[in-house]
Design an enzyme around this catalytic site. Structure first.
Site, PDB file in Angstrom:
ATOM      1  CG  HIS A  20     -83.157  -1.200 -77.655  1.00  0.00           C
ATOM      2  ND1 HIS A  20     -82.794  -0.035 -76.949  1.00  0.00           N
ATOM      3  CD2 HIS A  20     -81.843  -1.681 -77.630  1.00  0.00           C
ATOM      4  CE1 HIS A  20     -81.601   0.003 -76.773  1.00  0.00           C
ATOM      5  NE2 HIS A  20     -80.874  -0.921 -77.373  1.00  0.00           N
ATOM      6  CG  ASP A 125     -84.325   2.920 -76.624  1.00  0.00           C
ATOM      7  OD1 ASP A 125     -84.802   1.948 -76.665  1.00  0.00           O
ATOM      8  OD2 ASP A 125     -83.358   3.353 -76.667  1.00  0.00           O
TER       9      ASP A 125
END
Ligand code: UDP
Length: 487
Positions: A20, A125
């Site tokens: 990520h 996220d």
């Protein structure tokens, strides 16, 4: 006359995992490279270095400046030992719940930060569902970054809404994913443990909140390009009603060898040494084997891979994350493979390796970053999904793009086990098929074609370039509207 727009400030908050953080840094670069846009990345102290070493703020003359903001990681409050700030330290262990609890506690710091700084956009996220409400409290558009493909977003959505896995009577029986433009089949064993088991769990409740927050958010940023999976970008937009911007492949924002070498952790090999070795090999003659930043294997699986690469007779670079204890290596393996292969223990400069003309195939766990990096490098793949949404990516690569061969992974699992073992013969078969099979040339041509398409998409005027421009214009419009309301 209306108010004059200030510099647009985009704040990005990635989950603490390399899969990520790496693309988020690339996205921050893309934003910051545009006129009048400033980017800040929020992370926690032990993850700061991943960004700062790659950015080298102030050192690289032409590189856009990216600000880093460190939030304290509330390990103690969540009952976690100090020093655990990255998913890969807890994946599959009993500490995972504590890790997620700690990430939820970051919301308080985000609240204060947004109130003080008032950025114009928050790219947070998917693992931070609470970010949507916090952003809306300050009238800031929140974009979700999942880090996965449009195909996987659609697959997840039809599974969530229609639960086709409930229509089969065993874990091995296949079911079709309904309402997708292609006929895609999976077994219950290949979907996540949370879906497979009907019991309630903390993680299951969390995944529901991820979707709820996505539905309330401003839209979704996808690290992909329209031409790669047009049916699925359209489906997600039109049928599932999400606003979606394709802005990838974001890894292509790294132009220099130095930038490419600095992605993620410190590489365990000097990139020049690696390139020298690859330079001595013929085009399309080396297989690159790597399973990402979090997946790990039991020793027996590493042993099967070692026996398979030797039996296949192919040249290789093999990245082994958890292979320090060498009991898995067949006796004399490295000595025999001295000319043919290279084992990298730890972290490889993946993009540099993939882009080298000597690489003829990529054995991948189908993490989306790796998959897209393989696509962007024009390399055919042997697909070996392990967990997360990797089994969907396998279908995209093998059945829709037709640039991959499946190794035959049967079971989704966060923790490595003997039940997931792929035997030597199956690996040899896939390696032989990808390097010297009946369809090798067609597959390679298709892969090279996708590479060209990927590059065009991110060039000025390309589809991903334009999607980012449109997104920035829209946030600017939103900013102006607010400024005008204030004056
Ligand atoms: N990566 C790398 N070197 C390694 C292992 C991984 O540079 O030795 C990078 C890879 O290029 C990709 C990321 O780490 O950008 C892994 O992300 P992916 O989504 O493929 O898998 P995950 O690690 O999230 O399972």
């Amino acid at each position: 006359m209306g108010a004059k727009p200030k510099e647009l400030h985009v704040v990005l908050f990635p989950f603490m995992a390399h899969g990520h953080m790496i693309p988020t840094l690339d996205i921050a670069r893309l934003f910051a490279a545009r006129d009048g846009v400033m980017a800040t990345i929020i992370t926690t102290p032990l993850n700061v270095a991943t960004f700062t070493k790659a950015i080298g703020n102030g050192k690289k003359i032409e590189a856009p400046v990216i600000n880093i903001e460190a939030f304290r990681f509330p390990a103690k409050e969540a009952g976690l030992p100090q020093g655990l700030e990255n998913l890969e330290q807890v994946l599959g262990s009993e500490l995972m719940n504590g890790f997620f609890k700690a990430t939820e506690m970051l919301s308080e710091q985000l609240d204060h930060y947004l109130e003080k700084v008032r950025p114009n956009c928050l790219v947070a996220d998917m693992f931070f569902p609470w970010a949507t409400d916090l952003a809306s409290k300050f009238n800031i558009p929140r974009l979700v970054f999942h880090g996965i493909s449009s195909f996987s977003l659609c697959a997840q959505e039809v599974i969530r809404l229609h639960e086709p896995f409930k229509n089969v009577s065993s874990d091995e029986e296949t079911f079709v994913l309904p309402y997708l433009p292609h006929e895609i089949q999976l077994t219950r064993l290949q979907i996540s443990e949370e879906l497979r088991n009907s019991e309630d769990s903390d993680y299951k409740r969390r995944t529901i909140s991820f979707k709820e927050s996505e539905l309330k958010s401003y839209g979704v940023i996808v690290n992909s390009f329209y031409e790669l999976e047009p049916d699925y970008a359209d489906l997600f937009r039109k049928e599932f009603g999400r606003r979606l911007w394709n802005i990838g492949p974001v890894s292509l924002s790294n132009r220099s060898i130095e930038d490419k070498a600095q992605r993620g952790k410190q590489a365990s090999i000097d990139e020049h040494e690696c390139l020298k070795w690859l330079n001595s090999k013929k085009p399309d003659s080396v297989i690159y084997i790597c399973f990402g930043s979090t997946a790990s294997f039991i020793a027996a699986q590493l042993h099967e891979i070692a026996m398979a690469v030797e039996a296949s007779g192919q040249q290789f670079i093999w990245v082994v994350r958890n292979g320090k204890n060498e009991e898995w290596l067949p006796t004399g393996f490295e000595q025999r493979m001295k000319e043919k292969g290279m084992i990298i223990r730890g972290w490889a400069p993946q993009v540099i390796i993939l882009e080298h003309e000597a690489i003829g195939a990529f054995v991948t766990h189908c993490g989306w970053n790796s998959t897209l990096e393989g696509i962007s490098a024009g390399v055919p793949m042997v697909t070996w999904p392990i967990f997360a949404e990797q089994f969907y990516n396998e279908k995209l690569v093998t059945q829709i793009l037709k640039t991959g061969v499946p190794v035959g992974a049967k079971k989704w699992s966060r923790t490595p086990s003997i039940e997931c073992l792929v035997k030597k013969d199956a690996i040899v078969k896939a390696l032989t098929e990808i390097m010297a099979g009946k369809e090798t040339d067609e597959r390679r041509n298709r892969a090279k074609n996708l590479k060209e398409m990927a590059r065009k998409a991110v060039e000025q005027g390309g589809s991903s370039y334009m999607d980012l421009s449109e997104l920035i214009n829209e946030i600017r419009g939103y900013q102006l509207l607010q400024l005008n309301e204030e004056v």
